[in-house]
Design a protein around this motif. Structure first.
Motif, mmCIF file in Angstrom:
data_model
loop_
_atom_site.group_PDB
_atom_site.id
_atom_site.type_symbol
_atom_site.label_atom_id
_atom_site.label_comp_id
_atom_site.label_asym_id
_atom_site.label_seq_id
_atom_site.Cartn_x
_atom_site.Cartn_y
_atom_site.Cartn_z
ATOM 1 N N PRO A 146 39.551 40.938 22.323
ATOM 2 C CA PRO A 146 40.084 40.512 21.026
ATOM 3 C C PRO A 146 41.041 39.325 21.124
ATOM 4 O O PRO A 146 41.265 38.633 20.132
ATOM 5 N N ASP A 147 41.601 39.083 22.308
ATOM 6 C CA ASP A 147 42.503 37.945 22.476
ATOM 7 C C ASP A 147 41.752 36.625 22.571
ATOM 8 O O ASP A 147 42.353 35.555 22.400
ATOM 9 N N LEU A 148 40.454 36.682 22.846
ATOM 10 C CA LEU A 148 39.663 35.472 23.037
ATOM 11 C C LEU A 148 38.600 35.263 21.977
ATOM 12 O O LEU A 148 38.135 34.130 21.791
ATOM 13 N N ASP A 149 38.222 36.326 21.294
ATOM 14 C CA ASP A 149 36.963 36.296 20.569
ATOM 15 C C ASP A 149 37.039 37.080 19.267
ATOM 16 O O ASP A 149 37.473 38.225 19.260
ATOM 17 N N PRO A 150 36.602 36.497 18.135
ATOM 18 C CA PRO A 150 36.592 37.250 16.883
ATOM 19 C C PRO A 150 35.794 38.540 16.944
ATOM 20 O O PRO A 150 36.182 39.522 16.293
ATOM 21 N N LEU A 151 34.693 38.578 17.688
ATOM 22 C CA LEU A 151 33.949 39.835 17.783
ATOM 23 C C LEU A 151 34.829 40.924 18.379
ATOM 24 O O LEU A 151 34.723 42.093 17.995
ATOM 25 N N GLY A 152 35.709 40.549 19.293
ATOM 26 C CA GLY A 152 36.616 41.525 19.892
ATOM 27 C C GLY A 152 37.575 42.115 18.881
ATOM 28 O O GLY A 152 37.746 43.339 18.806
ATOM 29 N N TYR A 153 38.221 41.252 18.084
ATOM 30 C CA TYR A 153 39.134 41.842 17.095
ATOM 31 C C TYR A 153 38.374 42.433 15.915
ATOM 32 O O TYR A 153 38.854 43.384 15.285
ATOM 33 N N ARG A 154 37.182 41.927 15.635
ATOM 34 C CA ARG A 154 36.385 42.564 14.582
ATOM 35 C C ARG A 154 35.928 43.965 14.989
ATOM 36 O O ARG A 154 35.759 44.829 14.130
ATOM 37 N N THR A 155 35.727 44.189 16.263
ATOM 38 C CA THR A 155 35.425 45.545 16.738
ATOM 39 C C THR A 155 36.560 46.491 16.372
ATOM 40 O O THR A 155 36.330 47.610 15.884
ATOM 41 N N LEU A 156 37.795 46.043 16.601
ATOM 42 C CA LEU A 156 38.951 46.871 16.240
ATOM 43 C C LEU A 156 39.023 47.074 14.729
ATOM 44 O O LEU A 156 39.361 48.170 14.256
ATOM 45 N N PHE A 157 38.713 46.024 13.969
ATOM 46 C CA PHE A 157 38.708 46.158 12.510
ATOM 47 C C PHE A 157 37.698 47.215 12.063
ATOM 48 O O PHE A 157 38.001 48.066 11.214
ATOM 49 N N VAL A 158 36.491 47.140 12.619
ATOM 50 C CA VAL A 158 35.437 48.088 12.237
ATOM 51 C C VAL A 158 35.872 49.517 12.553
ATOM 52 O O VAL A 158 35.664 50.443 11.750
ATOM 53 N N LEU A 159 36.483 49.728 13.712
ATOM 54 C CA LEU A 159 36.912 51.071 14.088
ATOM 55 C C LEU A 159 37.984 51.591 13.132
ATOM 56 O O LEU A 159 37.954 52.761 12.719
ATOM 57 N N GLU A 160 38.924 50.729 12.757
ATOM 58 C CA GLU A 160 39.976 51.164 11.837
ATOM 59 C C GLU A 160 39.413 51.436 10.445
ATOM 60 O O GLU A 160 39.743 52.440 9.802
ATOM 61 N N LEU A 161 38.548 50.550 9.973
ATOM 62 C CA LEU A 161 37.923 50.766 8.671
ATOM 63 C C LEU A 161 37.041 52.012 8.671
ATOM 64 O O LEU A 161 36.966 52.742 7.679
ATOM 65 N N ALA A 162 36.374 52.258 9.809
ATOM 66 C CA ALA A 162 35.487 53.419 9.905
ATOM 67 C C ALA A 162 36.260 54.719 9.822
ATOM 68 O O ALA A 162 35.783 55.699 9.224
ATOM 69 N N ALA A 163 37.435 54.770 10.427
ATOM 70 C CA ALA A 163 38.235 55.998 10.375
ATOM 71 C C ALA A 163 38.548 56.372 8.932
ATOM 72 O O ALA A 163 38.475 57.552 8.552
ATOM 73 N N GLU A 164 38.865 55.373 8.124
ATOM 74 C CA GLU A 164 39.143 55.643 6.713
ATOM 75 C C GLU A 164 37.858 55.980 5.955
ATOM 76 O O GLU A 164 37.824 56.923 5.159
ATOM 77 N N TYR A 165 36.801 55.217 6.216
ATOM 78 C CA TYR A 165 35.545 55.400 5.480
ATOM 79 C C TYR A 165 34.953 56.786 5.713
ATOM 80 O O TYR A 165 34.491 57.446 4.771
ATOM 81 N N TYR A 166 34.970 57.249 6.993
ATOM 82 C CA TYR A 166 34.381 58.544 7.314
ATOM 83 C C TYR A 166 35.375 59.699 7.163
ATOM 84 O O TYR A 166 34.992 60.864 7.293
ATOM 85 N N GLY A 167 36.636 59.373 6.909
ATOM 86 C CA GLY A 167 37.647 60.414 6.736
ATOM 87 C C GLY A 167 37.931 61.195 8.002
ATOM 88 O O GLY A 167 38.173 62.411 7.946
ATOM 89 N N THR A 168 37.951 60.519 9.157
ATOM 90 C CA THR A 168 38.194 61.213 10.419
ATOM 91 C C THR A 168 39.682 61.475 10.614
ATOM 92 O O THR A 168 40.534 60.732 10.124
#
Length: 300
Positions: A146-168
């Motif tokens: 994530p320090d070098l690449d948008p896909l890296g920080y977007r991976t973190l974004f997806v994981l955070e958004l997924a926790a809310e979306y799936y209600g985990t």
């Protein structure tokens, strides 16, 4: 649902290392002008195998993570003719070009190797449960830095958004990522070839282009849909230089730093060419979309 693109031949140049130059030498006697591109790693194969045959100039393509691309240009460590990044926000900071063109979009997916047990766990879990095998440690995962690449920080974004979306109850962004999962973007999905990973968080274009199976994520979390821009904006990441990037719909953008005829010809083909769709990118009907003080000869 789980999507299964058709298998395609593994094309030359896919495993180009971070920072390597592709096709930088012209054949003896070739007097065509040389145009240099410093570009997001996820564009590498499309530029090498789609754009290169479509232009008259000799291309020098260097692929790196987009955050690194922007930093190297901003710090005058690199001086390419064309700069292309996978996150338009990087043209606000650290780069600040006079103008740029957004020319393609993408989405984040979870690609998997159907020939491994871990990959099959992802396939079986599908769109409603792909994160569970990752939490359980049943799957070796690949992602980018994530320090070098948008896909890296977007991976973190997806994981955070997924926790809310799936209600985990689990904090997916905190519990799934580990340092040993990190690979350069230009090498990420090719790790399937070596058996190093069972699954990878990657762009849809990369999975389609390489013919890998993938789980297509809901638009509420896959960073593809302007309708959910406010939802995406609720997550963020601080880059090493202190710049904070927020979640947003994915948009690729390019700018020109040398407005010679040869460079502008390459830029025009890069931002409007049919090759983009052939390599798995999405091109909205209103693209390319220009921002800033765009020279008239660019848009006409």
């Amino acid at each position: 649902m789980t999507r299964t693109p058709g298998r395609r031949t593994f094309l030359a140049g896919l495993a180009a290392g971070v920072g390597s130059l592709g096709g930088c030498s012209a054949l003896a006697g070739d007097r065509s002008p040389t145009v240099s591109l410093l570009a997001a790693g996820s564009l590498n194969n499309a530029l090498e195998n789609g754009l290169r045959p479509a232009v008259d100039a000799t291309l020098q393509v260097e692929a790196r993570g987009s955050a690194e691309v922007a930093r190297l240009v901003a710090e005058a460590q690199k001086d390419p003719d064309v700069v292309s990044v996978a996150d338009v926000a990087l043209f606000d900071s650290p780069m600040d070009p006079e103008w740029y063109a957004e020319f393609a979009t993408n989405s984040v997916v979870v690609a998997y190797n159907q020939d491994t047990d871990g990959g099959q766990h992802i396939a079986d879990a599908g769109v409603d449960g792909w994160y569970r095998p990752l939490l359980d440690g049943d799957v070796s995962l690949g992602r980018t830095d994530p320090d070098l690449d948008p896909l890296g920080y977007r991976t973190l974004f997806v994981l955070e958004l997924a926790a809310e979306y799936y209600g985990t109850t689990a904090e997916l962004r905190a519990e799934i990522p580990r340092r040993e999962q990190v690979y350069p973007e230009t090498q990420l999905v090719s790790q399937f070839e070596t058996g190093s990973v069972d699954a990878a968080v990657t762009y849809r274009s990369m999975a389609v282009d390489r013919g890998y199976d993938y789980v297509e994520l809901p638009p509420e979390i896959d960073l593809s849909t302007p309708e959910f821009a406010d939802r995406y904006a609720s997550v963020s990441y601080e880059l090493p230089g202190g710049n904070v990037v927020s979640g947003a719909p994915i948009s690729y953008a390019s700018t020109v730093r040398d407005e010679s005829p040869a460079v502008l010809d390459v830029f025009a083909e890069q931002t409007t060419g049919q090759y983009l769709r052939e390599y798995g990118f999405v091109v909205p009907t209103d693209y390319p979309r220009y921002t800033g003080n765009v020279p008239e000869r660019v848009t006409h």
